[in-house]
Enzyme design. Structure first.
Site, short mmCIF file in Angstrom:
data_model
loop_
_atom_site.label_atom_id
_atom_site.label_comp_id
_atom_site.label_asym_id
_atom_site.label_seq_id
_atom_site.Cartn_x
_atom_site.Cartn_y
_atom_site.Cartn_z
N SER A 263 -4.20 -1.19 -5.76
CA SER A 263 -4.72 -2.18 -7.33
C SER A 263 -5.76 -2.76 -7.08
CB SER A 263 -3.47 -2.17 -8.10
OG SER A 263 -3.01 -3.39 -7.45
N ASP B 3 -4.61 -9.56 -2.52
CA ASP B 3 -4.94 -8.53 -2.25
C ASP B 3 -6.74 -8.24 -3.13
OD1 ASP B 3 -1.94 -8.35 -1.18
OD2 ASP B 3 -2.12 -6.37 -3.11
#
Length: 417
Positions: free
Chosen positions: A166, A223
């Protein structure tokens, strides 16, 4: 007259080397980019104002071939939402509720045809994040003129496996839209070989983080930082900083395909810590020490240019110790035990990466490893129903590509979307 510009980008996924779960409690975690990437192709319609006032191709399209989804929204439907809601940059409850209501009224899912849309559940989270970024970035640039574009995203990263798929999605979307709306340079306007500046990448990263907020609610920021800058980084108590010294490492990445809830696993560790503080607090301290020792060893390996066997012996010991600690915290799983058992039988060392409870494991591949051992490990793990990827760590972050440089499988995915 109408003309088109094409932009191709990619961003990497990530693995956690050490520090899973301990990082929630203020300890050090190390993360590194994967040479498994998400690729984006954006086709931008640039038309003169007098051209094409009417027509079915006045739209914004999002194609997600990995998920078998295609969305198409008319700009005439998007424009009122853009003008009324998207003035602030951080996702708000009002904005997200407005997008969800819009998606229920204008689902834009071409694959559904004219079938009944009465009860289709919650809107697609990828579409929600895309529209948030599109509308918010457009509002910063030119809210009076939504741009006509087609975006195709295809990923080598398995979704929902803890590998940062994502974040790679959000980094690619953010960079593409910021370029489209002129908030950072369009890659074709950069000099040959130049990349975006650090300040421009920081802008991309901040928007990618907002996209992650739409998807995950309260992300750490690790991330999206790895997807934007690549390489490796350290994360502790909310502070993220790059590892300036990081050697390229080969790993075998195994996806057990066992779904898990990060939220449930984190809560389980917290409950165990409350129940057995005198036992498990030292485990967290030890995991922190493992992360620190790994960081120090990686720096020595990078300085040595040709890392020694002793360096890899240390990394292998750290992997084994950390896997034992993570099992003690209760985040292991029988499938992860199976990965460790198969690879240990071939003299290789593995640990879970991410939340645990299934998900993925990494296996370190020293430079002198016999290829037959790697093939045997892959065959053994595949025979258990797992998915294996031989890849490297520490590669580049967000990158623009000439379309002619793309691998055949990426081109095929784009062409078939």
């Amino acid at each position: 007259m109408r003309k088109q510009r094409v932009l191709v980008l990619s961003a990497p996924g990530k693995v956690i080397l050490h520090g899973e779960h301990a990082v929630v409690h203020g300890k050090l975690a190390l993360a590194a980019s994967l040479d498994l990437r998400t690729f984006l192709r954006l086709t931008l319609d640039e038309e003169e104002e007098e051209d094409g006032k009417e027509g079915q191709d006045h739209n914004v399209q999002l194609l997600l071939p990995n998920l078998g989804l295609r969305f198409c929204w008319e700009t005439t439907h998007l424009h009122p939402l853009l003008l009324s809601k998207f003035r602030s940059q951080a996702p708000s409850t009002d904005q997200l509720e407005a997008i969800k209501a819009f998606l229920l009224l204008h689902p834009g899912d071409q694959d559904q045809g004219d079938r009944d849309r009465g009860d289709r559940g919650s809107p697609c989270v990828a579409a929600t994040a895309f529209l948030f970024l599109y509308l918010s970035i457009a509002a910063q640039a030119d809210p009076q003129r939504p741009r006509l574009l087609e975006v195709v995203l295809w990923s080598e990263l398995p979704a929902g496996s803890g590998l940062g798929s994502s974040a790679a999605f959000c980094a690619c979307i953010s960079a593409a839209l910021l370029s489209t709306f002129g908030l950072i340079p369009f890659p074709s306007s950069l000099d040959n070989g130049d990349r975006w500046t650090e300040g421009e990448l920081e802008t991309v990263n901040s928007w990618a983080f907002r996209g992650e907020e739409v998807i995950h609610g309260n992300p750490s920021g690790v991330d999206n930082a790895v997807s934007t800058w690549g390489g490796a980084l350290r994360y502790q108590s909310g502070k993220i900083s790059p590892l300036k010294k990081f050697p390229s490492l080969r790993i075998l990445l195994t996806n057990t395909k066992v779904p898990r809830s990060t939220k449930v696993l984190v809560a389980g560790v917290k409950n165990k810590l409350l129940k057995f503080p005198s036992i498990l607090d030292p485990v967290l301290v030890s995991i922190n020490a493992i992360s620190e020792e790994c960081e120090k060893t990686l720096a020595l390996m990078d300085e040595a240019k040709t890392p020694s066997k002793e360096h890899f012996d240390i990394l292998e010991d750290l992997i084994d110790m950390n896997q034992g600690h993570l099992n003690a915290l209760g985040v292991g799983h029988s499938t992860l035990d199976a990965v460790c058992r198969v690879t240990a039988g071939l003299g290789l060392h593995s640990k879970l990466t991410g939340a645990g409870g299934g998900g993925c494991a990494l296996t370190l591949l020293p430079p002198d490893v016999d290829p037959e051992r790697v093939s045997s490990a892959t065959a053994g793990l595949s025979g258990l129903g797992f998915e294996c990827f031989e890849t490297t760590l520490g590669g580049p972050g967000l990158t623009s590509h000439p379309i002619s440089s793309l691998k055949p499988n990426v081109l095929q995915a784009f062409n078939e979307a």
